[in-house]
Design an enzyme around this catalytic site. Structure first.
Site, PDB file in Angstrom:
ATOM      1  N   GLU A  42       0.835  -1.202   0.000  1.00  0.00           N
ATOM      2  CA  GLU A  42       0.000   0.000   0.000  1.00  0.00           C
ATOM      3  C   GLU A  42       0.870   1.253   0.000  1.00  0.00           C
ATOM      4  OE1 GLU A  42      -1.999  -0.831   3.599  1.00  0.00           O
ATOM      5  OE2 GLU A  42      -2.741  -2.728   2.809  1.00  0.00           O
TER       6      GLU A  42
ATOM      7  N   GLU B 194      -4.212  -7.292   1.914  1.00  0.00           N
ATOM      8  CA  GLU B 194      -2.977  -7.909   2.423  1.00  0.00           C
ATOM      9  C   GLU B 194      -2.799  -9.343   1.946  1.00  0.00           C
ATOM     10  OE1 GLU B 194      -4.633  -5.731   4.118  1.00  0.00           O
ATOM     11  OE2 GLU B 194      -3.118  -4.288   4.754  1.00  0.00           O
TER      12      GLU B 194
ATOM     13  N   ASP C 136       1.393  -5.950  12.199  1.00  0.00           N
ATOM     14  CA  ASP C 136       0.118  -6.510  12.648  1.00  0.00           C
ATOM     15  C   ASP C 136      -0.815  -6.858  11.493  1.00  0.00           C
ATOM     16  OD1 ASP C 136       0.190  -5.418  15.851  1.00  0.00           O
ATOM     17  OD2 ASP C 136       1.382  -4.349  14.374  1.00  0.00           O
ATOM     18  N   PHE C 137      -0.670  -6.183  10.371  1.00  0.00           N
ATOM     19  CA  PHE C 137      -1.551  -6.457   9.230  1.00  0.00           C
ATOM     20  C   PHE C 137      -1.217  -7.778   8.542  1.00  0.00           C
ATOM     21  CE2 PHE C 137      -1.389  -1.558   8.849  1.00  0.00           C
ATOM     22  CZ  PHE C 137      -2.178  -1.425   9.976  1.00  0.00           C
TER      23      PHE C 137
ATOM     24  N   MET D 169      -1.418 -10.382   9.858  1.00  0.00           N
ATOM     25  CA  MET D 169      -2.456 -11.316  10.312  1.00  0.00           C
ATOM     26  C   MET D 169      -3.545 -11.488   9.249  1.00  0.00           C
ATOM     27  SD  MET D 169      -1.432 -12.523  13.100  1.00  0.00           S
ATOM     28  CE  MET D 169       0.303 -12.194  12.823  1.00  0.00           C
TER      29      MET D 169
ATOM     30  N   HIS E  98      -1.194  -2.287  16.702  1.00  0.00           N
ATOM     31  CA  HIS E  98      -0.131  -1.715  15.862  1.00  0.00           C
ATOM     32  C   HIS E  98       1.235  -1.787  16.548  1.00  0.00           C
ATOM     33  CE1 HIS E  98      -3.589   0.020  13.751  1.00  0.00           C
ATOM     34  NE2 HIS E  98      -2.815   0.492  12.816  1.00  0.00           N
TER      35      HIS E  98
HETATM   36  C1  LIG Z   1      -5.712  -4.394   7.121  1.00  0.00           C
HETATM   37  C2  LIG Z   1      -5.120  -3.035   7.194  1.00  0.00           C
HETATM   38  N1  LIG Z   1      -4.297  -2.634   6.229  1.00  0.00           N
HETATM   39  C3  LIG Z   1      -3.757  -1.397   6.249  1.00  0.00           C
HETATM   40  C4  LIG Z   1      -4.030  -0.538   7.279  1.00  0.00           C
HETATM   41  C5  LIG Z   1      -3.410   0.865   7.307  1.00  0.00           C
HETATM   42  N2  LIG Z   1      -4.450   1.849   7.060  1.00  0.00           N
HETATM   43  C6  LIG Z   1      -5.082   2.479   8.056  1.00  0.00           C
HETATM   44  S1  LIG Z   1      -6.309   3.451   7.528  1.00  0.00           S
HETATM   45  C7  LIG Z   1      -5.973   3.090   5.906  1.00  0.00           C
HETATM   46  C8  LIG Z   1      -6.786   3.677   4.815  1.00  0.00           C
HETATM   47  C9  LIG Z   1      -8.193   3.260   4.952  1.00  0.00           C
HETATM   48  O1  LIG Z   1      -8.973   3.860   3.978  1.00  0.00           O
HETATM   49  P1  LIG Z   1     -10.538   3.884   4.145  1.00  0.00           P
HETATM   50  O2  LIG Z   1     -11.003   2.513   4.537  1.00  0.00           O
HETATM   51  O3  LIG Z   1     -11.112   4.479   2.934  1.00  0.00           O
HETATM   52  O4  LIG Z   1     -10.799   4.802   5.417  1.00  0.00           O
HETATM   53  P2  LIG Z   1     -10.467   6.365   5.559  1.00  0.00           P
HETATM   54  O5  LIG Z   1      -9.110   6.454   6.159  1.00  0.00           O
HETATM   55  O6  LIG Z   1     -10.555   6.970   4.213  1.00  0.00           O
HETATM   56  O7  LIG Z   1     -11.496   6.880   6.490  1.00  0.00           O
HETATM   57  C10 LIG Z   1      -4.927   2.194   5.817  1.00  0.00           C
HETATM   58  C11 LIG Z   1      -4.387   1.638   4.574  1.00  0.00           C
HETATM   59  C12 LIG Z   1      -4.877  -1.010   8.291  1.00  0.00           C
HETATM   60  N3  LIG Z   1      -5.181  -0.242   9.348  1.00  0.00           N
HETATM   61  N4  LIG Z   1      -5.420  -2.237   8.230  1.00  0.00           N
END
Ligand SMILES: Cc1ncc(C[n+]2csc(CCOP(=O)(O)OP(=O)(O)O)c2C)c(N)n1
Ligand SMILES: Cc1ncc(C[n+]2csc(CCOP(=O)(O)OP(=O)(O)O)c2C)c(N)n1
Ligand SMILES: [Mg+2]
Ligand SMILES: [Mg+2]
Lengths: 324, 331, 324, 331
Positions: free
Chosen positions: A29, A59, A84-85, A87, A128
């Protein structure tokens, strides 16, 4: 030699390898934007969007696609953003990557590097902050890398990218902005060779990852009191430098393993058990662990501090060991 | 109708391949029941037209990922049934040196990147292989076989989305035999079905009768051409029927006998045989192909029964290069 | 008392609890048809399809939905069919189930039981034979149950269903058709209490799960040679009966941990390390492990046998220990 | 238009709720920048109409699962911003006793089953909660909030399929702010989008303008009623915009300034304010609501700064009942 942060050292390592080996590519990502930690800054411009692939939040497929590409000869650097991701991608890691070569009788070459920034960092709380490196020492088929310095991060990452084995690379989040010297070009560092941080006869202290600077500070404090310890940074916990640890314990008669992860069933247990097995109990005065309680990582700073190591805790543990 | 439909030689080849797959499965099933084969065994009797019809359109350098019911896929991709049988028997000469067994057969030399013991486990691997091939500017494609039970696991969504994003050369094949283990797949699959799911993810998708080898062959030819041309992933939803139980030890007695009988009447091999007969192929020739196939697999079984087991040391090989333990020495 | 197989004992345990507690429900693939192992035979007829839920092949959601139901007061029995498939549900298990109570400051009560038939069984090969119970001893927030007899399977499963903590229940596949007596009604067996299988002063042998009958046979063979060992079946590895093990080792001075899982970083390491810590080295003559090499599980019987324990291997290990 | 649209009191309540969420987020952001709040912080400035419009239609015994950007959801569900702020500050009086922080706020007493640090992590939990409620013959429903980034993770497919199969009372809300961290979500989302994905899984789904509080309120009312009536899961795709960066430390400088400006012009609070003004609400009254909200949150910040930290022993509590280590004693 050039002085850089650990995260920058890791950036240069991947950069160097991508320049010489067109099979190497990065997926994860936001990597085309430089990655969450800036560890792929400017990669897109140099290597293009086929080799620097920003992915969806998928993931399982980031992990599995990395493997698939390796099965046709590529050498992916699979970026997991935060440990942690992983998982969300365990089938792909545990049931596929770790096993394909064996299950298929040697036909598959899963030459993947999985980067997993791990550990406590600035109160990121339970989802995290995990440190589960011990799990992967228990998992046949993988190499487990746990560096603590810019030079080691760089050299081990180069080695990882060149390795035909799958390498689980635990980037130490808490040390990302620690600086240190690295050579250019970056030379690979072989897996399974510990780094002796300090030398001494009083006790053997074994550690890795974010615990290294804490233990180093402790060794310095102890030295001011005239207590000199053999401090070994394992750098990789599978393979790990059994020979160096055993030789040291044979000399000192005392072992302390220090790690940031939970003590119960952590990798420190393996170090102790193996040392007891190989050194025997006659010449071993004490073998102990200093690690985290079996508790999820809490958010509030004073609570997180309960789980964290400190030089004082290490100093006390060494003194306790000497009294045994 | 495509060239394939008109080409008698091609049809005869299809028939022979299906007969070989059927013979392999029946032989393996008998051997398993006789206690000659260890571990779980999933056979694809009744589904041969899928494997033969799809894989007949692939090149040897095209790649394939398969699932737990993958013998037919492997044979049709060009794997050697002898070495497969040896693997089923756990012998040294098997594809995986006896380390994988039925659920982990692979033959990288013909692009067969492995069966998989995890439902949907092959999907992320397939898209990654396609991404690698695309980076290498190859025009090889990847075919990804999975069952109707796999469309409810997360990787189905992730993998299809991924393949569209990077416009990857993947042919997804959903082999819909109506069941997932002991559950009718449609009772646990909501909504209009796999075709709609695929389209909602941007994947071109069509449904075909998987007991009609000609239909599968035709559809595969069109899809493979499109995928190879760089038009992005396609999905074929191939409807068929699993004649036997989930594993060799499952009688699948919960299914109404009429249902199985009705399916037997749609047997893909007999159906293609009827087409061939119509086009002038002698019944004796068809019979000979079946006999040959049975003889081939009986010989493979005989050879496997007589073959050497792997040496114990093989258990410790191919774990990893660095950090592999020479166990007997160090422990 | 009634003589039943282990799998039938487990069936009766869930049946008994479902009859008295309407919050208990079962979810997993094919459970309405009795489950892969027949462990839910006839449940559908008695409890109906709301409480006996055959699910899609959606492991992540099987696990997560179980948790969700617990958050509104239900007590799910989450059936994973075969342990290895838990890899498809690790976020839900590790990041959610194990942590919700803690992260939310005690508001959540994740009273789930996760059943995970594990271990080598009839040459199922690398993706259907894993034993990773040690991982979960390292994971704060969960209980890890590893029974070896019908009575223990039944009693511990009753205890698990009544527990407010998440319980990871490792059904021992290889022992499913072993028979033994169970009491009716089934009484709960508390977690963390070892069962002494045989008593003796020569050495302490600690084991659990499928290794128990192997070690028991070994203890019998040793007894015929006049060597009597304290054989302890831990039954649960978290919590584990440290007091019983430590007391025994203080008596015998020798420890052997025997488990079917990989030795490296397995739970045997924890047992050794903890015993060394608590007993000290002065009164400890030797502490060793007998377990699997760090190798995926191969398919062919002669290869699988390389990884398996045998009474002879245990006998030899005990004799080696006595010679130390 | 529904009752909601006509009911001035209801609209004023919506406005007040949005103002409070905005004030909470701005206060938290300022406090984080001032170093008062540890850990990562994701605020929802610009997205307030989603939280307020949806949750205003829920009962207190309805349940909610949320994601990493969940402050607004929690406040709108009825959580106390004071205790939320204490949690953000890691203080003993916080909802999680300081153990969770921003990404793990929960208030079970108002049905808020928790934010989640894992994208899509709340989806399986939500469907399971709904299944539990259904078994209990409750008429409470579950609302499941997630972002547009979550629709590419496996649990999205699995959870929607599941909810349809068991006809569960779940309202899925895809809060589409156009971005997932530093990536435009549409660049990594293939096919026609979330509505088609939902429909392909059998879930009734509509798209609405998430910067129009009235539209959200209306759609939510209809959907909540249908879900509560037992008509099975529904999905609302709510289009909005994330005005600030991904986290409090992210400037999101890669976005064109005009894009952000244009979004500011569609500010949901100002828009509802304009509607209210049209219906005769005095500007001063609107201003007062905003001032009150700011004062409320400023007070919460002040209180949090002065509040006690949790005792160290709290770190060892609520791990588990059996097998929890009294660490200081045993180690
Ligand atoms: C499984 C997982 N992968 C990556 C992340 C890191 N991460 C946290 S928020 C985010 C973006 C999420 O986008 P969205 O679901 O559209 O929510 P927004 O932040 O736009 O409210 C990412 C990639 C995570 N928390 N969990
Ligand atoms: C992730 C996972 N869950 C469960 C299983 C157990 N299992 C093996 S095959 C099977 C049914 C699969 O059905 P389908 O995909 O339709 O393939 P078919 O057997 O019909 O060919 C199941 C549930 C598995 N192997 N992997
Ligand atoms: Mg099927
Ligand atoms: Mg978003």
């Amino acid at each position: 030699m050039v002085e850089v942060t650990l995260i920058e050292a890791s950036r240069r390592a991947v950069l160097q390898e991508m320049r010489v080996d067109s099979r190497v590519w990065v997926l994860g990502e936001d990597v085309a934007r430089g990655g969450l930690w800036g560890q792929y800054q400017d990669f897109l411009a140099e290597f293009g969007e086929q080799r620097v692939v920003s992915t969806p939040i998928s993931e399982a497929t980031i992990m599995g696609a990395g493997l698939g590409s390796a099965l046709v000869g590529m050498r992916p650097v699979i970026e997991m953003r935060i440990f942690d991701f992983v998982m969300c991608a365990m089938d792909e890691l545990v049931n596929q990557i770790a096993k394909v070569r064996y299950m298929f009788g040697g036909q598959a070459k899963p030459a993947v590097v999985v980067r997993m920034p791990h550990g406590m960092w600035r109160n990121s709380a339970a989802q995290h902050s995990q440190m589960l490196e011990a799990w992967f020492a228990h998992l046949p088929g993988v190499i487990v890398v746990t560096p603590a310095t810019p030079a080691d991060a760089a050299g081990l990452l180069v080695q990882a990218i060149r390795s035909d084995d799958p390498v689980l690379f635990f980037d130490p989040k808490d040390l990302f902005w620690v600086t240190g010297e690295i050579a250019e070009p970056i030379e690979p560092i072989p897996f399974g060779v510990a780094r002796k941080v300090t030398a001494g006869d009083a006790a053997t202290v074994v550690t890795w990852s974010a615990a290294v600077p804490v233990a180093t500070k402790a060794a310095e404090l102890l030295a001011t009191e005239g207590i000199k310890v053999d401090l070994l940074d394992l750098r990789t916990i599978w393979p790990w430098d059994q020979a160096a640890v055993i030789a040291s314990v044979k000399k000192t008669g005392r072992l302390l393993v220090v790690h940031e992860a939970v003590e119960v069933a952590g990798f420190g247990a393996e170090v102790v058990a193996r040392v007891v097995d190989q050194v025997g109990t006659t010449n071993l005065k004490a073998a102990r662990r200093l690690a985290a309680p079996r508790v999820p990582v809490p958010f509030a700073p004073p609570l997180e501090a309960q789980l964290r190591l400190s030089p004082e805790k290490v100093v006390n543990a060494v003194k306790g060991l000497l009294a045994a | 109708m495509s060239d394939a439909g008109d080409n008698l030689r091609r049809l005869t080849g299809l028939y022979r391949m299906m007969a070989r797959i059927r013979a392999f499965e029946e032989t393996a099933l008998a051997a398993h029941k006789a206690g000659e084969i260890p571990g779980p065994l999933h056979v694809s009797i009744g589904q041969e037209a899928v494997a033969a019809g799809i894989c007949g359109n692939l090149r040897i350098d095209d790649r394939l990922t398969s699932n737990h019911r993958g013998h037919g896929h492997a044979i049709a991709k060009g794997a050697d049934p002898r070495r497969m049988m040896l693997e089923l028997f756990g012998r040294a000469g098997g594809y995986c040196r006896g380390k994988g067994g039925s659920m982990h057969i692979a033959d990288f030399s013909v692009g067969m990147l492995g069966a998989n013991g995890v439902v949907a486990g092959g999907i992320p691997i397939a898209v990654g292989a396609a991404q690698g091939l695309k980076m290498q500017q190859s025009d090889a494609i990847v075919t990804c076989m999975f069952g109707d039970g796999a469309v409810n696991r997360g990787p189905f969504l992730e993998g299809l989305n991924w393949a569209v994003l990077y416009k990857l050369p993947v042919l997804f094949v959903c082999e819909d035999n109506g069941v997932a283990a002991f559950t009718r797949a449609d009772t646990v699959t909501a909504g209009p079905g796999v075709i709609d799911r695929a389209k909602a993810l941007g994947v071109a998708a069509i449904s075909i009768d998987g007991n009609n080898a000609l239909a599968v062959d035709d559809a595969a030819q069109v899809a493979v051409t499109a995928v190879r041309r760089g038009e992005g992933p396609h999905l074929l939803h191939v409807r068929t029927y699993r004649i036997t139980g989930h594993t060799s030890t499952d009688a699948a007695a919960w299914r109404p006998a009429e249902e199985v009988e009705e399916a037997r009447a749609r047997d893909p091999i007999a159906r293609l045989g009827a087409v061939l007969a119509e086009r002038g192929v002698e019944p004796s020739e068809l019979g000979r192909m079946i006999d040959d196939a049975r003889a081939e697999m009986a010989a493979a079984r005989g050879e496997a029964n007589a073959a050497a087991w792997p040496e114990p040391a093989v258990a410790f090989e191919d774990v990893q290069d660095t950090g592999a333990v020479a166990w007997s020495k160090s422990h």
